[in-house]
Design a protein around this motif. Structure first.
Motif, PDB file in Angstrom:
ATOM      1  N   ALA A 160      48.585  24.535  -7.493  1.00  0.00           N
ATOM      2  CA  ALA A 160      47.844  25.795  -7.486  1.00  0.00           C
ATOM      3  C   ALA A 160      47.161  26.090  -6.158  1.00  0.00           C
ATOM      4  N   THR A 161      47.589  25.486  -5.071  1.00  0.00           N
ATOM      5  CA  THR A 161      46.978  25.801  -3.784  1.00  0.00           C
ATOM      6  C   THR A 161      47.302  27.245  -3.426  1.00  0.00           C
ATOM      7  N   PRO A 162      46.366  27.951  -2.822  1.00  0.00           N
ATOM      8  CA  PRO A 162      46.601  29.368  -2.508  1.00  0.00           C
ATOM      9  C   PRO A 162      47.832  29.596  -1.630  1.00  0.00           C
ATOM     10  N   LEU A 163      48.067  28.710  -0.685  1.00  0.00           N
ATOM     11  CA  LEU A 163      49.219  28.878   0.197  1.00  0.00           C
ATOM     12  C   LEU A 163      50.527  28.776  -0.586  1.00  0.00           C
ATOM     13  N   LEU A 205      55.292  31.328  -3.177  1.00  0.00           N
ATOM     14  CA  LEU A 205      56.136  31.576  -4.356  1.00  0.00           C
ATOM     15  C   LEU A 205      56.151  33.056  -4.726  1.00  0.00           C
ATOM     16  N   ALA A 206      55.008  33.719  -4.596  1.00  0.00           N
ATOM     17  CA  ALA A 206      54.952  35.142  -4.926  1.00  0.00           C
ATOM     18  C   ALA A 206      55.856  35.941  -3.996  1.00  0.00           C
ATOM     19  N   GLN A 210      59.270  38.412  -4.994  1.00  0.00           N
ATOM     20  CA  GLN A 210      59.397  39.499  -4.029  1.00  0.00           C
ATOM     21  C   GLN A 210      58.137  40.381  -4.020  1.00  0.00           C
ATOM     22  N   MET A 211      56.977  39.746  -4.071  1.00  0.00           N
ATOM     23  CA  MET A 211      55.721  40.487  -4.028  1.00  0.00           C
ATOM     24  C   MET A 211      55.311  40.671  -2.568  1.00  0.00           C
TER      25      MET A 211
END
Length: 114
Positions: free
Chosen positions: A58-61, A66-67, A72-73
């Motif tokens: 769950a690290t922000p990076l 992944l997003a 494709q965010m």
């Protein structure tokens, strides 16, 4: 007198058998309790390992990567933001640009000053 002795002997034998049975049950319960403690330790260790793995995932990076790659965010910007009124109509955040007409061949186009 012989009957009393026989009755007392039967009472001692019955008490001894009950004592053996009680000790056997006690040992079985202790073994079961020990197994439960071992299972508890194993589950606690597994829980701790999963918590560490969860924090690593769950690290922000990693979430941002992944997003972008899998979903494709893209980062939100005023150009792609839309606001929705309570009645359901959509208000663009940035006013749309006026439509541009393509330049006709042979006409001069204005260049920005340098």
């Amino acid at each position: 007198m012989a009957r009393i002795n026989l009755l007392l002997l039967l009472a001692v034998i019955a008490t001894a058998l009950y004592l053996v049975h009680t000790q056997y049950q006690s040992r079985q319960l202790y073994t079961e309790f020990d197994r439960a403690l071992q299972e508890t330790r194993k589950l606690e260790t597994e829980h701790d390992r999963l918590q560490v793995e969860k924090r690593a995932q769950a690290t922000p990076l990693r979430v941002e990567k992944l997003a972008k790659e899998q979903l494709q965010m893209r980062t939100a910007s005023p150009a792609i933001t839309q606001y929705v009124r309570p009645d359901g109509s959509v208000i663009p955040a940035v006013a749309p640009l006026p439509p541009t007409t393509p330049a006709k061949p042979g006409t001069a186009t204005a260049r920005p000053a340098r």
